[in-house]
Design an enzyme around this catalytic site. Structure first.
Site, PDB file in Angstrom:
ATOM      1  N   ALA A   1       0.832  -1.210   0.000  1.00 42.78           N
ATOM      2  CA  ALA A   1       0.000   0.000   0.000  1.00 42.78           C
ATOM      3  C   ALA A   1       0.864   1.256   0.000  1.00 42.78           C
ATOM      4  O   ALA A   1       0.552   2.234  -0.692  1.00 42.78           O
ATOM      5  CB  ALA A   1      -0.926  -0.006   1.221  1.00 42.78           C
TER       6      ALA A   1
ATOM      7  N   ARG B   1       2.694  11.251  -8.683  1.00 44.18           N
ATOM      8  CA  ARG B   1       2.232  11.519 -10.054  1.00 44.18           C
ATOM      9  C   ARG B   1       1.133  12.567 -10.067  1.00 44.18           C
ATOM     10  O   ARG B   1       1.060  13.400 -10.970  1.00 44.18           O
ATOM     11  CB  ARG B   1       1.700  10.225 -10.703  1.00 44.18           C
ATOM     12  CG  ARG B   1       2.786   9.329 -11.274  1.00 44.18           C
ATOM     13  CD  ARG B   1       2.208   8.284 -12.229  1.00 44.18           C
ATOM     14  NE  ARG B   1       1.341   7.328 -11.572  1.00 44.18           N
ATOM     15  CZ  ARG B   1       1.734   6.155 -11.090  1.00 44.18           C
ATOM     16  NH1 ARG B   1       3.007   5.790 -11.167  1.00 44.18           N
ATOM     17  NH2 ARG B   1       0.871   5.332 -10.528  1.00 44.18           N
TER      18      ARG B   1
ATOM     19  N   CYS C   1       3.317 -12.077  -1.359  1.00 43.84           N
ATOM     20  CA  CYS C   1       2.570 -13.291  -1.678  1.00 43.84           C
ATOM     21  C   CYS C   1       3.391 -14.231  -2.546  1.00 43.84           C
ATOM     22  O   CYS C   1       3.009 -15.380  -2.767  1.00 43.84           O
ATOM     23  CB  CYS C   1       1.282 -12.939  -2.406  1.00 43.84           C
ATOM     24  SG  CYS C   1       0.278 -11.792  -1.491  1.00 43.84           S
TER      25      CYS C   1
ATOM     26  N   ASP D   1      -2.747  -3.894   5.084  1.00 43.86           N
ATOM     27  CA  ASP D   1      -3.062  -4.887   6.115  1.00 43.86           C
ATOM     28  C   ASP D   1      -3.343  -4.285   7.487  1.00 43.86           C
ATOM     29  O   ASP D   1      -3.914  -4.957   8.344  1.00 43.86           O
ATOM     30  CB  ASP D   1      -1.881  -5.866   6.281  1.00 43.86           C
ATOM     31  CG  ASP D   1      -1.708  -6.785   5.094  1.00 43.86           C
ATOM     32  OD1 ASP D   1      -2.392  -6.580   4.077  1.00 43.86           O
ATOM     33  OD2 ASP D   1      -0.886  -7.717   5.182  1.00 43.86           O
TER      34      ASP D   1
END
Lengths: 573, 573
Positions: free
Chosen positions: B13, B23, B44, B293
């Protein structure tokens, strides 16, 4: 005895409705009528039967538990009276009868009904050109035709084949001919791209290149003018541009609803189109239902009626019709035109509208072109899927998604999620947040469908300015059309250099992505820079940075090299 | 200079938000802080790095264009100031500063912020059992741990391993250990099934059988009580039932949000849970955002907050946080808990609620269990996917879909479509009509997801009465529990006879499907017949027919032999 239900048509919608309505009303007398001797077959499986992937045509008409779905099966296992080789020739709506005729004996009879279902399907368009009835000219209209084609090929009678029509059926047949049988196959398409109704030019160009690599010749923008014969047999096709030798010709120029019976019965039918039904699959006569290829359904994006001749929809429509005949108020609200096909090693598919169709419908449409990985980019076997997502700039509603990917289920997964989203009037932002299940063997942390949403957001909000792929290709064919354009390739020099060398620095210059922040002042400021990378994301990032330092004369080439490599180009080294 | 943005946490994140906000506001001073030296990695992917599928850990921290995402990359290419090995130790909300400390030198400093993002992630649960800090006890909390585990295995130091916890990470590690390295691996799960939060017992049992076939030992309903050591090193695990030798133990007993910093700053945090955020990912302090998370998001089916520690959601949340920091009013509305994993040759996954969870939430929940083909049943390579679709009988809303399939994208395609549908409050009928793209190489004319809807409709409307798989297994273990039950196997005698012979006709009788209409009077009418076939559809049809002739004492075993074969049973011949 309960209600009398008569169902005309025994391929997909008909049998589905017959067995469902019988289950719902065990006391009903359900009669299924079909003019053919073979019924309840997977018509979409025909190309795979011809190719040999499916060894026996019986597999196409068997259940998953290997029972043949013939008239005895429907009678014994399903309790449905089944009349094959029986043609329905007239409907008497006043007396609620259908006149039927045995196609062998010519014997006629009448079937009484309380409710009638028309599931008469579609018929292939026969082009009105000379030679269209020569021996060796086929349509893919039923299983008998497929059996005959396969027999001819297996007997070695077909060295060269021509497919007229670059739609799904034609292309699947081309693959079947070429892949297993080694038949020299040519596809002739009248429009300037394959699959003109389903996908845009960029996706179609990828498909064309792939077919040619697999030894299918493809001619675009060519009209079939005459089928040439000798001794009553096909020997070739004359098009607007050439003559092509052929032992066999497949006319795959689309299908039309088979609605004559409905027209003659005075039901509401779109002229030259399908039967009009409401959400309950009821025709203009409340006792008569219709389902499958013979009807027009509502397009959920345009609100207009359209023909969607897919076995999957036929089954759904047949089930809804059955429910309503049995008093269950089920509805079928319409479709978004989900479509997918295998073409050798790739998959290509679509939901919703192409950019062209969306513009024609009056939407303020634009498209995001992306080329992400189909799973985590570090996972072995990952591949690229190219997507075009069509959206309306005003409402920010997503109007369509088309894609080309490897021959696995990666594309279908995204199309299926998109189909549900489109049916729920999803916006670009909804696409950005679709919760695709994530693990590296299946997807990327930022899934392809989300990435398409991200790019569309950036386009819609004016943060990203792009050049269309067709415009880029035009310019590459003729630099003088835009003499002040220049490509800025921000990939690694190892990737950019071959193009710089081949095309010259005035056309194709290189400045690596990670050096732009330090070296942007070296860039020319008197021309439009077309920023180029692998997928488009680095290009966008560079565009945003250059904007911030006042260098606003740039365009991103979306999709980048991933797409161009798959489309092919004469100027690629 | 524009706004000062500080982002704490550099895995998913955090980096996503950092580059997006930069940006959007090129003049912003964006600082990314992480206590680790390695950042922006695909967490993962760790099991696939350990297994060797991903050769080098650097691949997990590289872009798709093979550039390493280290601090130099973020500085040079992204314009984001990046402080690695730097721990945030306190937030001063009044003065809008974060105190940071270099984890090597201990040197402290302050970072000013206009807006702050907490992306502090999660930490693995450390079980409070003796021996939990012995050498050789690992959690999968970061890349360093993964590197150390792989080194130990590669050096031949690990002959036997135990995984504590049968969740996704534990099972993926079990596969990594067993598949490539041949480590004797045991999984110990406290609950009576694997993946207890994600799937129901039937799906979990299929998974357990598959793992055991692949030489992973699985012990269910066993508590880890003590980690045994010698000379400070792990030698085994004592559970409530046995002692297991081990050179290495992975604690994979779940994760908890890392929210201490937020708690100490006085932000609203769920006790022992995650940081509370609104739809804009804003905490109770409007200048502080949180994503990934460490937050709790809204579950779109229950309306309650839950932790959803997935890299895919972290990226979405980070992007929404970045948008809002830059003044774009994006929202993240919540999740449906999309989940998928590879386990050797199968895929297993879920969206929404399991039956157990749905009942606990107070829904009038039931489940449809189906076992359709993943593509046209006549297409080469087709396979079976088993599905449980959970729905609410009152509202007819679909609450969840869980499945087990072959190791391809067939399951994820259905889960992804279902995720969109669930987020749009889809009913059973909506599932029946989802327009999955159809061609025989990709799907069946009646797609698996539609079939699940059909069965649920039939259950909801009382046309189908079923027996739960767990109840059936209980009875098969002890017939005396229901002495008047008998199985009616309607499959072909070739399939039914081995069971009739093995179990006796009083337990398992055979009458083929297509003969029932003629021979139903032979069936006993003094007992409950459990109708059995391959997938459940023939059984349902027979139930409906028997109902119509007054034989109403029947139950369908949904999913049938397709499911049972995959679950395994001692009584299967």
């Amino acid at each position: 005895m309960g209600k009398k239900i008569v169902i005309i048509g025994g391929v997909a919608a008909g049998p589905k409705a017959a067995v469902r309505v019988k289950r719902l009303m065990q006391d009903a007398e359900v009669t299924l009528v079909d003019q053919d001797s073979l019924i309840s077959y997977g018509g979409c499986g025909i190309p795979y039967y011809v190719s040999g992937d499916v060894a026996d045509e019986k597999e196409l008409r068997s259940t998953s538990f290997h029972m043949l779905r013939d008239e005895f099966f429907f009678e014994k296992a399903k309790g449905v009276r089944t009349l094959t080789s029986t043609r329905a020739i007239a409907i008497d709506r006043t007396n609620k009868t259908v006149t039927v005729e045995n196609v062998q004996s010519g014997e006629q009879g009448k079937l009484e009904y309380d409710q009638l279902l028309l599931a008469t399907g579609s018929q292939p368009v026969i082009l009105p050109i000379p030679g269209n009835s020569l021996d060796g000219v086929f349509t893919i209209s039923d299983l008998h035709k497929a059996i005959e084609i396969k027999e001819r090929i297996a007997k070695g009678q077909v060295g060269k084949a021509v497919i007229i029509g670059g739609g799904a059926i034609g292309l699947e047949m081309a693959e079947a001919f070429t892949d297993l049988w080694g038949v020299e196959t040519t596809v002739v398409e009248f429009m300037d791209q394959l699959l003109p109704k389903a996908v845009g030019w960029t996706m179609a160009t990828i498909l064309t290149k792939h077919l040619r690599e697999k030894n299918v010749e493809v001619f675009l923008g060519e009209a079939a003018e005459e089928i040439l014969g000798e001794d009553g047999r096909v020997v070739g096709l004359k098009t607007s541009k050439r003559t092509i030798e052929a032992d066999l010709i497949v006319m795959a120029a689309g299908v039309r609803p088979r609605a004559q019976l409905a027209v003659e019965a005075g039901l509401h039918v779109i002229p030259n189109g399908g039967i009009v039904v409401n959400e309950r699959m009821q025709t203009s006569d409340p006792a008569i239902f219709a389902a499958g290829d013979c009807v027009e359904i509502v397009h959920l994006l345009t609100g207009k009626r359209f023909c969607a001749p897919f076995g999957s929809l036929a089954n759904k429509e047949g089930r809804v019709a059955a429910d309503n005949m049995a008093g269950i108020p089920s509805t079928f609200k319409g479709g978004v035109g989900s479509f997918i096909m295998k073409a050798f090693d790739i998959s290509i598919g679509a939901v919703g509208l192409t950019l062209k169709a969306a513009l024609a419908e009056g939407f303020d449409a634009d498209v995001s072109l992306t080329s992400p990985s189909d799973r985590a980019h570090f996972f072995p076997g990952q591949d690229i899927v190219c997507f075009e997502m069509v959206f309306d700039r005003r409402s920010r509603r997503v109007l369509g998604l088309q894609g080309v990917g490897p021959m696995n289920d990666a594309l279908s997964a995204r199309l299926d999620a998109a189909a549900v989203a489109l049916a729920n009037s999803a916006t670009i932002e909804d696409f950005s947040n679709i919760e695709m299940c994530y693990a590296p063997p299946f997807s990327a942390a930022i899934d392809a469908i989300n990435a398409a949403g991200y790019v569309a957001e950036n386009l819609c909000d004016g943060r990203m300015r792009q050049i269309g792929m067709a415009d880029f290709y035009s310019w590459m064919d003729d630099y003088s059309s835009q003499p002040d354009w220049q490509v800025l390739d921000v990939r690694h020099p190892k990737q950019a250099d071959p193009l710089v060398e081949a095309l010259g620095e005035q056309i194709w210059m290189s400045l690596p992505y990670e050096q732009v922040r330090d070296r942007y002042e070296e860039l020319p400021d008197d021309r439009t820079l077309i920023i180029f990378c692998n997928a488009g994301s680095r290009s966008y990032e560079i565009q945003v940075f250059l904007d911030s330092v006042g260098r606003k004369n740039t365009l991103v080439l979306p999709g980048g090299y991933n797409v161009i490599r798959r489309m092919g180009a004469s100027w690629l080294p």
